[in-house]
Design a protein around this motif. Structure first.
Motif, PDB file in Angstrom:
ATOM      1  N   TYR A  98       0.864  -1.186   0.000  1.00  0.00           N
ATOM      2  CA  TYR A  98       0.000   0.000   0.000  1.00  0.00           C
ATOM      3  C   TYR A  98       0.898   1.234   0.000  1.00  0.00           C
ATOM      4  CZ  TYR A  98      -3.270  -3.575   1.552  1.00  0.00           C
ATOM      5  OH  TYR A  98      -4.018  -4.729   1.645  1.00  0.00           O
ATOM      6  N   THR A  99       0.622   2.164  -0.918  1.00  0.00           N
ATOM      7  CA  THR A  99       1.486   3.322  -1.113  1.00  0.00           C
ATOM      8  C   THR A  99       0.672   4.608  -1.132  1.00  0.00           C
ATOM      9  OG1 THR A  99       3.062   2.017  -2.406  1.00  0.00           O
ATOM     10  CG2 THR A  99       3.178   4.403  -2.645  1.00  0.00           C
ATOM     11  N   LEU A 100       1.208   5.644  -0.489  1.00  0.00           N
ATOM     12  CA  LEU A 100       0.627   6.989  -0.545  1.00  0.00           C
ATOM     13  C   LEU A 100       1.737   7.971  -0.887  1.00  0.00           C
ATOM     14  CD1 LEU A 100      -1.835   8.827  -0.154  1.00  0.00           C
ATOM     15  CD2 LEU A 100      -1.156   9.065   2.249  1.00  0.00           C
ATOM     16  N   LEU A 101       1.533   8.723  -1.990  1.00  0.00           N
ATOM     17  CA  LEU A 101       2.524   9.681  -2.461  1.00  0.00           C
ATOM     18  C   LEU A 101       1.915  11.070  -2.550  1.00  0.00           C
ATOM     19  CD1 LEU A 101       4.028   7.648  -5.458  1.00  0.00           C
ATOM     20  CD2 LEU A 101       4.955   7.809  -3.139  1.00  0.00           C
ATOM     21  N   ALA A 102       2.756  12.088  -2.414  1.00  0.00           N
ATOM     22  CA  ALA A 102       2.371  13.475  -2.654  1.00  0.00           C
ATOM     23  C   ALA A 102       3.436  14.101  -3.542  1.00  0.00           C
ATOM     24  CB  ALA A 102       2.239  14.251  -1.347  1.00  0.00           C
ATOM     25  N   GLY A 103       3.019  14.914  -4.509  1.00  0.00           N
ATOM     26  CA  GLY A 103       4.000  15.477  -5.416  1.00  0.00           C
ATOM     27  C   GLY A 103       3.535  16.746  -6.084  1.00  0.00           C
ATOM     28  N   LYS A 104       4.435  17.303  -6.881  1.00  0.00           N
ATOM     29  CA  LYS A 104       4.143  18.514  -7.638  1.00  0.00           C
ATOM     30  C   LYS A 104       4.841  18.430  -8.986  1.00  0.00           C
ATOM     31  CE  LYS A 104       4.357  23.572  -7.493  1.00  0.00           C
ATOM     32  NZ  LYS A 104       2.922  23.707  -7.850  1.00  0.00           N
ATOM     33  N   GLN A 105       4.156  18.881 -10.028  1.00  0.00           N
ATOM     34  CA  GLN A 105       4.706  18.871 -11.376  1.00  0.00           C
ATOM     35  C   GLN A 105       5.076  20.293 -11.803  1.00  0.00           C
ATOM     36  OE1 GLN A 105       1.825  16.896 -13.874  1.00  0.00           O
ATOM     37  NE2 GLN A 105       2.308  14.885 -13.041  1.00  0.00           N
ATOM     38  N   PHE A 106       6.216  20.402 -12.505  1.00  0.00           N
ATOM     39  CA  PHE A 106       6.704  21.685 -12.997  1.00  0.00           C
ATOM     40  C   PHE A 106       6.814  21.606 -14.519  1.00  0.00           C
ATOM     41  CE2 PHE A 106       8.255  21.001  -8.723  1.00  0.00           C
ATOM     42  CZ  PHE A 106       8.018  22.221  -8.088  1.00  0.00           C
ATOM     43  N   ASP A 107       5.992  22.375 -15.227  1.00  0.00           N
ATOM     44  CA  ASP A 107       6.005  22.374 -16.684  1.00  0.00           C
ATOM     45  C   ASP A 107       7.285  23.007 -17.205  1.00  0.00           C
ATOM     46  OD1 ASP A 107       3.507  21.170 -16.877  1.00  0.00           O
ATOM     47  OD2 ASP A 107       2.451  23.093 -16.803  1.00  0.00           O
ATOM     48  N   LEU A 108       7.937  22.322 -18.147  1.00  0.00           N
ATOM     49  CA  LEU A 108       9.102  22.872 -18.832  1.00  0.00           C
ATOM     50  C   LEU A 108       8.705  23.569 -20.122  1.00  0.00           C
ATOM     51  CD1 LEU A 108      11.621  19.929 -18.296  1.00  0.00           C
ATOM     52  CD2 LEU A 108      11.332  21.997 -16.916  1.00  0.00           C
ATOM     53  N   ASN A 109       7.783  22.936 -20.870  1.00  0.00           N
ATOM     54  CA  ASN A 109       7.198  23.511 -22.073  1.00  0.00           C
ATOM     55  C   ASN A 109       5.892  22.773 -22.335  1.00  0.00           C
ATOM     56  OD1 ASN A 109       7.966  21.031 -23.473  1.00  0.00           O
ATOM     57  ND2 ASN A 109      10.034  21.894 -23.581  1.00  0.00           N
ATOM     58  N   ASP A 110       5.349  22.897 -23.544  1.00  0.00           N
ATOM     59  CA  ASP A 110       4.065  22.266 -23.854  1.00  0.00           C
ATOM     60  C   ASP A 110       4.150  20.751 -23.915  1.00  0.00           C
ATOM     61  OD1 ASP A 110       2.911  24.736 -23.995  1.00  0.00           O
ATOM     62  OD2 ASP A 110       3.106  24.916 -26.181  1.00  0.00           O
ATOM     63  N   HIS A 111       5.350  20.200 -23.973  1.00  0.00           N
ATOM     64  CA  HIS A 111       5.506  18.757 -24.188  1.00  0.00           C
ATOM     65  C   HIS A 111       6.213  18.031 -23.051  1.00  0.00           C
ATOM     66  CE1 HIS A 111       4.248  19.405 -28.342  1.00  0.00           C
ATOM     67  NE2 HIS A 111       5.140  20.372 -28.425  1.00  0.00           N
ATOM     68  N   SER A 112       6.759  18.739 -22.081  1.00  0.00           N
ATOM     69  CA  SER A 112       7.549  18.063 -21.056  1.00  0.00           C
ATOM     70  C   SER A 112       7.378  18.724 -19.697  1.00  0.00           C
ATOM     71  CB  SER A 112       9.034  18.043 -21.435  1.00  0.00           C
ATOM     72  OG  SER A 112       9.535  19.363 -21.538  1.00  0.00           O
ATOM     73  N   LEU A 113       7.671  17.958 -18.667  1.00  0.00           N
ATOM     74  CA  LEU A 113       7.576  18.450 -17.290  1.00  0.00           C
ATOM     75  C   LEU A 113       8.511  17.667 -16.391  1.00  0.00           C
ATOM     76  CD1 LEU A 113       5.790  16.195 -15.507  1.00  0.00           C
ATOM     77  CD2 LEU A 113       3.934  17.170 -16.822  1.00  0.00           C
ATOM     78  N   ILE A 114       8.757  18.211 -15.212  1.00  0.00           N
ATOM     79  CA  ILE A 114       9.482  17.531 -14.146  1.00  0.00           C
ATOM     80  C   ILE A 114       8.493  17.219 -13.032  1.00  0.00           C
ATOM     81  CG2 ILE A 114      11.268  17.718 -12.386  1.00  0.00           C
ATOM     82  CD1 ILE A 114      12.436  17.354 -15.098  1.00  0.00           C
ATOM     83  N   ASP A 115       8.492  15.985 -12.569  1.00  0.00           N
ATOM     84  CA  ASP A 115       7.591  15.532 -11.513  1.00  0.00           C
ATOM     85  C   ASP A 115       8.428  15.158 -10.287  1.00  0.00           C
ATOM     86  OD1 ASP A 115       5.472  14.634 -10.060  1.00  0.00           O
ATOM     87  OD2 ASP A 115       5.030  12.892 -11.310  1.00  0.00           O
ATOM     88  N   ILE A 116       8.202  15.860  -9.171  1.00  0.00           N
ATOM     89  CA  ILE A 116       8.918  15.582  -7.926  1.00  0.00           C
ATOM     90  C   ILE A 116       7.910  15.116  -6.884  1.00  0.00           C
ATOM     91  CG2 ILE A 116      10.363  16.547  -6.089  1.00  0.00           C
ATOM     92  CD1 ILE A 116      11.442  18.539  -8.086  1.00  0.00           C
ATOM     93  N   TYR A 117       8.172  13.975  -6.261  1.00  0.00           N
ATOM     94  CA  TYR A 117       7.198  13.397  -5.348  1.00  0.00           C
ATOM     95  C   TYR A 117       7.891  12.540  -4.282  1.00  0.00           C
ATOM     96  CZ  TYR A 117       7.975   9.524  -8.573  1.00  0.00           C
ATOM     97  OH  TYR A 117       8.565   8.571  -9.352  1.00  0.00           O
ATOM     98  N   GLY A 118       7.174  12.306  -3.210  1.00  0.00           N
ATOM     99  CA  GLY A 118       7.683  11.461  -2.140  1.00  0.00           C
ATOM    100  C   GLY A 118       6.526  10.855  -1.384  1.00  0.00           C
ATOM    101  N   GLY A 119       6.829   9.877  -0.543  1.00  0.00           N
ATOM    102  CA  GLY A 119       5.743   9.250   0.201  1.00  0.00           C
ATOM    103  C   GLY A 119       6.183   8.026   0.969  1.00  0.00           C
ATOM    104  N   TYR A 120       5.204   7.188   1.246  1.00  0.00           N
ATOM    105  CA  TYR A 120       5.389   6.045   2.147  1.00  0.00           C
ATOM    106  C   TYR A 120       4.688   4.820   1.579  1.00  0.00           C
ATOM    107  CZ  TYR A 120       4.389   3.018   6.175  1.00  0.00           C
ATOM    108  OH  TYR A 120       4.262   1.947   7.012  1.00  0.00           O
ATOM    109  N   SER A 121       5.326   3.661   1.738  1.00  0.00           N
ATOM    110  CA  SER A 121       4.727   2.384   1.357  1.00  0.00           C
ATOM    111  C   SER A 121       4.843   1.398   2.511  1.00  0.00           C
ATOM    112  CB  SER A 121       5.417   1.779   0.128  1.00  0.00           C
ATOM    113  OG  SER A 121       5.252   2.578  -1.006  1.00  0.00           O
ATOM    114  N   ARG A 122       3.844   0.552   2.635  1.00  0.00           N
ATOM    115  CA  ARG A 122       3.854  -0.545   3.599  1.00  0.00           C
ATOM    116  C   ARG A 122       3.770  -1.847   2.822  1.00  0.00           C
ATOM    117  NH1 ARG A 122       5.318  -1.985   8.807  1.00  0.00           N
ATOM    118  NH2 ARG A 122       3.880  -3.516   9.680  1.00  0.00           N
ATOM    119  N   HIS A 123       4.774  -2.703   2.992  1.00  0.00           N
ATOM    120  CA  HIS A 123       4.820  -3.968   2.260  1.00  0.00           C
ATOM    121  C   HIS A 123       4.722  -5.129   3.243  1.00  0.00           C
ATOM    122  CE1 HIS A 123       7.152  -7.087  -0.299  1.00  0.00           C
ATOM    123  NE2 HIS A 123       5.864  -7.155  -0.533  1.00  0.00           N
ATOM    124  N   ARG A 124       3.812  -6.052   2.963  1.00  0.00           N
ATOM    125  CA  ARG A 124       3.647  -7.236   3.803  1.00  0.00           C
ATOM    126  C   ARG A 124       3.772  -8.481   2.928  1.00  0.00           C
ATOM    127  NH1 ARG A 124       2.119  -8.675   8.785  1.00  0.00           N
ATOM    128  NH2 ARG A 124       0.992 -10.628   9.106  1.00  0.00           N
TER     129      ARG A 124
END
Length: 231
Positions: A98-124
Motif C-alpha cells: 500500500y502506497t501513498l505519495l504526494a507530489g508537484k509537477q513543474f512544466d518545462l514547455n508544452d511537451h515536457s515536465l518535471i515531476d517531484i514526489y515522495g511518500g510512504y509504502s507498507r509492504h507485507r
C-alpha cells in the motif's frame, strides 16, 4: 480569413482543449504486474495494481494498492560432511503493498515536465510452505521425512520511504517517462537504495491510455501493464 487559416485556428483550439498526456494527474488506473526479488529468482508474485490520483492546489495525492501472489516449487541440494540433503518445497506467497505519495509537477514547455514526489509504502509478505526432505547418509541409509507447514509460515513487513524525480515527455499520443530517486527500507535492518524507473504510454482517446511501467529499487523491482482513465 482563408480556409487554411480557419482550419489551423480550429485545430489549435481543439488540441488546446485536450488533456495533455504528460500531465499525469487526475486519473484512475488498473494494472497487472509482477514483483521480483533480487536474491530470490524463483519467486515472482503476480497480480493487480489499483491506483488513484487527484490534483488540488497545485499538488497531487496518489494512492495505490498492489495485491500479488505466487505458488512455486523450489528444489535444493546441500552436500554435507556425512550426508546429502535434497529438499523440495512448495511456496505459497502473498504480497501486499500500500502506497501513498504526494507530489508537484513543474512544466518545462508544452511537451515536457518535471515531476517531484515522495511518500510512504507498507509492504507485507506472507509465505506458507510445505515440502519433502530426503536425507542420504554416506553409509547407504536413506531417511525420508515429510515436513508440512500448511498452517504455519513466515510473515514479514517493511516500511518504505520514497523521494523521487521524473522527467516526462510527450510526442503526439506517445508519452515517455524516466526517473531516479531514493528509497529507505526499514524492517529488521535498515538500508538505503537507489531507485530508477521508466515508463512508456500511449493515448487511445482523450480519456483512455495505457502504459508499461518498470521500477527498480536494487533489492526488488516491479513491472506492470496499466490501463488509465483520466478525468
Amino acid at each position: 480569413m482563408n480556409s487554411v487559416s480557419t482550419m489551423a485556428i480550429s485545430l489549435t483550439t481543439m488540441l488546446a482543449s485536450l488533456p495533455s498526456i504528460a500531465s499525469s494527474t487526475n486519473f484512475m488506473e488498473l494494472g497487472f504486474g509482477r514483483l521480483a526479488f533480487d536474491n530470490v529468482s524463483e519467486i515472482e508474485p503476480k497480480g493487480f495494481v489499483i491506483t488513484a490520483n487527484i490534483e488540488f492546489g497545485g499538488l497531487y495525492l496518489e494512492g495505490s494498492s498492489a495485491l500479488m501472489a505466487d505458488d512455486v516449487a523450489v528444489t535444493g541440494l546441500v552436500y554435507g560432511a556425512e550426508e546429502d540433503v535434497l529438499a523440495t518445497l512448495d511456496f505459497d506467497v502473498d504480497s501486499r503493498t500500500y502506497t501513498l505519495l504526494a507530489g508537484k509537477q513543474f512544466d518545462l514547455n508544452d511537451h515536457s515536465l518535471i515531476d517531484i514526489y515522495g511518500g510512504y509504502s507498507r509492504h507485507r509478505l506472507e509465505i506458507a510452505y510445505s515440502g519433502l526432505v530426503n536425507t542420504t547418509h554416506y553409509d547407504g541409509y536413506t531417511n525420508k521425512e515429510l515436513i508440512l507447514f500448511l498452517n504455519q509460515g513466515e510473515n514479514e513487513s517493511s516500511d518504505h520511504y520514497h523521494l523521487e524525480a521524473a522527467y516526462d515527455y510527450t510526442h503526439v499520443d506517445l508519452n515517455f517517462r524516466v526517473g531516479v530517486g531514493f528509497e529507505r527500507i526499514q524492517d529488521d535492518v535498515s538500508e538505503n537504495n537507489l531507485v530508477y524507473l521508466a515508463e512508456v504510454g500511449y493515448r487511445f482517446t482523450n480519456n483512455i491510455s495505457a502504459n508499461v511501467s518498470y521500477r527498480n529499487a536494487e533489492v526488488y523491482d516491479t513491472l506492470s501493464l496499466n490501463l488509465r482513465y483520466s478525468f
